[in-house]
Design an enzyme around this catalytic site. Structure first.
Site, PDB file in Angstrom:
ATOM      1  CE  LYS A 134      -3.532   2.260   2.295  1.00  0.00           C
ATOM      2  NZ  LYS A 134      -4.445   2.293   3.461  1.00  0.00           N
ATOM      3  NE  ARG A 193      -3.528   7.605   5.755  1.00  0.00           N
ATOM      4  CZ  ARG A 193      -4.188   8.108   6.864  1.00  0.00           C
ATOM      5  NH1 ARG A 193      -3.487   8.302   7.708  1.00  0.00           N
ATOM      6  NH2 ARG A 193      -5.442   8.574   6.629  1.00  0.00           N
ATOM      7  CE  LYS A 206      -6.282   1.716  -0.386  1.00  0.00           C
ATOM      8  NZ  LYS A 206      -6.798   1.697   0.893  1.00  0.00           N
ATOM      9  CB  SER A 212     -11.368   7.763  -3.248  1.00  0.00           C
ATOM     10  OG  SER A 212     -10.249   8.051  -2.783  1.00  0.00           O
ATOM     11  CE1 TYR A 218     -15.286   3.749  -2.324  1.00  0.00           C
ATOM     12  CE2 TYR A 218     -13.320   3.728  -3.811  1.00  0.00           C
ATOM     13  CZ  TYR A 218     -13.896   3.728  -2.431  1.00  0.00           C
ATOM     14  OH  TYR A 218     -13.053   3.838  -1.491  1.00  0.00           O
TER      15      TYR A 218
HETATM   16  C1  PBG Z   1      -6.874   3.379   5.701  1.00  0.00           C
HETATM   17  C2  PBG Z   1      -7.360   3.234   4.106  1.00  0.00           C
HETATM   18  C3  PBG Z   1      -7.287   4.411   3.257  1.00  0.00           C
HETATM   19  C4  PBG Z   1      -8.055   3.872   2.226  1.00  0.00           C
HETATM   20  C5  PBG Z   1      -8.379   2.613   2.494  1.00  0.00           C
HETATM   21  N1  PBG Z   1      -8.269   2.423   3.638  1.00  0.00           N
HETATM   22  C6  PBG Z   1      -6.977   5.629   3.477  1.00  0.00           C
HETATM   23  C7  PBG Z   1      -5.463   5.783   3.385  1.00  0.00           C
HETATM   24  O1  PBG Z   1      -4.654   5.053   3.657  1.00  0.00           O
HETATM   25  O2  PBG Z   1      -5.213   7.034   3.464  1.00  0.00           O
HETATM   26  C8  PBG Z   1      -8.232   4.598   0.864  1.00  0.00           C
HETATM   27  C9  PBG Z   1      -9.372   4.002   0.029  1.00  0.00           C
HETATM   28  C10 PBG Z   1      -9.617   4.986  -1.398  1.00  0.00           C
HETATM   29  O3  PBG Z   1      -9.010   5.979  -1.604  1.00  0.00           O
HETATM   30  O4  PBG Z   1     -10.458   4.812  -2.012  1.00  0.00           O
HETATM   31  N2  PBG Z   1      -8.051   3.021   6.660  1.00  0.00           N
END
Ligand code: PBG
Length: 334
Positions: A199, A220, A251, A277, A316
């Site tokens: 991720k 992060r 991801k 997203s 989505y």
């Molecule tokens: C963390 C989490 C995130 C997403 C899914 N789980 C956000 C992040 O890591 O900042 C992002 C999913 C998306 O952008 O559709 N709980």
């Protein structure tokens, strides 16, 4: 034998829709699609998201309705995210049985049973007042090992609430092992651990921050991976497998198809991808501006995940695409 120029004609296999369908290497099935859903404690009506046109934050009632619609369309599963009314430093609502995410899990499990796969995001960022995915140390950094204890408690709370799968998205070292151990100790040996193995610290999570009312200041980068690094993803994969991950994830999606393809080659367990997203927003806004054809762009993006080796995709658009796949006639224009 000499090859007569012109005898090798790849176009021959593209001449009719039926032939193209027959030789298609990759297919999308509703069961490949997982719907991420947001449920927010304070709402009395579903709230549309400006940064993700077509996506809402749900009330418990609208969540159940949308979950039923998704299950009827044949999607493979549901991934829940909760937004509590009260956030604090420890993210205490995350493992409170009365916390919104756990209540939503129970509601869906009571109503849907085992007819679908119910999953929950296992991370603290939706629950913390500072918006980080873990608890903070005295210097304000994210304390890895203290966070593992919180994740372990969350895993057990989600399992008790009815989750079939816990989705570990926090990128703490040792999170898979810590949650597996806690689940097993409590007798939840059948609860599946899905690990977001690779991720990345990505700008493509932008709209998600609105979706979960994130309080995050900063970034992060001390826990999520550097977008420049591919090899590191394989190390994360190895560790998650060694700690007992049942499913692994890459991801975001499209910007990381190279990572996805490599993980898919190496992994002995199912490999999922998350069309996040920002990927959703890019297609929706470009289509709304008339720059691209919306449905074709959606389908093309999803098939790219499958081609790269994903077994399932969080998107989505899951319900919409599943419904469309169900109504597509054989031999049609696809
Ligand atoms: C963390 C989490 C995130 C997403 C899914 N789980 C956000 C992040 O890591 O900042 C992002 C999913 C998306 O952008 O559709 N709980």
């Amino acid at each position: 034998m000499t090859l007569v120029p012109g005898t090798v004609r790849p176009r021959r296999l593209r001449t009719t829709p039926a032939l193209r369908r027959l030789v298609s290497e990759t297919r999308l099935d509703p069961a490949d699609l997982i719907l991420p859903m947001f449920v927010k404690e304070t709402l009395s009506e579903p709230a549309p998201l400006n940064s993700m046109p077509g996506v809402v934050q749900h009330t418990l009632d609208s969540l159940l309705e949308a979950a039923n619609e998704a299950v009827d369309s044949g999607v493979g599963g549901l991934m829940l995210f909760g937004i509590p009314e009260h956030k604090d430093n420890e993210g205490s609502q995350a493992n409170d049985p009365e916390g919104i995410l756990n209540r939503a899990l129970t509601l869906l499990r009571d109503n849907l049973g085992d007819t679908t796969v119910i999953m929950a995001d296992l991370c603290l960022d939706e629950f913390t007042s500072h918006g980080h995915c873990g608890v903070l140390d005295s210097e304000g950094g994210v304390d890895n090992d203290a966070t593992l204890e919180r994740y372990a408690a969350m895993a057990v709370a989600q399992a008790k609430a009815g989750a079939h799968v816990v989705g570990l998205s926090g990128m703490m070292d040792g999170q898979v092992g810590a949650c597996r151990e806690a689940l097993d100790l409590e007798g939840f040996t059948d609860v599946v651990v899905m690990a977001y193995s690779a991720k990345y610290a990505s700008a493509f999570f932008g709209p998600f921050r609105e979706a979960v009312d994130s309080e995050l200041q900063g970034d992060r980068k001390t826990y999520q991976q550097d977008p420049a690094n591919g090899r590191e993803a394989m190390r994360e994969l190895d560790l998650d497998l060694a700690e007992g991950a049942d499913i692994v994830m890459v991801k975001p999606g499209l910007p990381y198809l190279d990572v996805l393809a490599e993980v898919a080659c190496e992994s002995p367990v199912p490999v999922w991808a998350y069309q996040v997203s920002g990927e959703y927003a890019m297609i929706e806004f470009a289509a709304a501006a008339g720059a691209i054809e919306r449905e074709r762009a959606i389908d093309e993006s999803l098939i790219a995940f499958k081609r790269a080796g994903a077994d399932a995709i969080l998107t989505y658009w899951a319900t919409e695409v599943a419904q469309r796949l169900n109504s597509d006639t054989p031999g049609g224009a696809h």
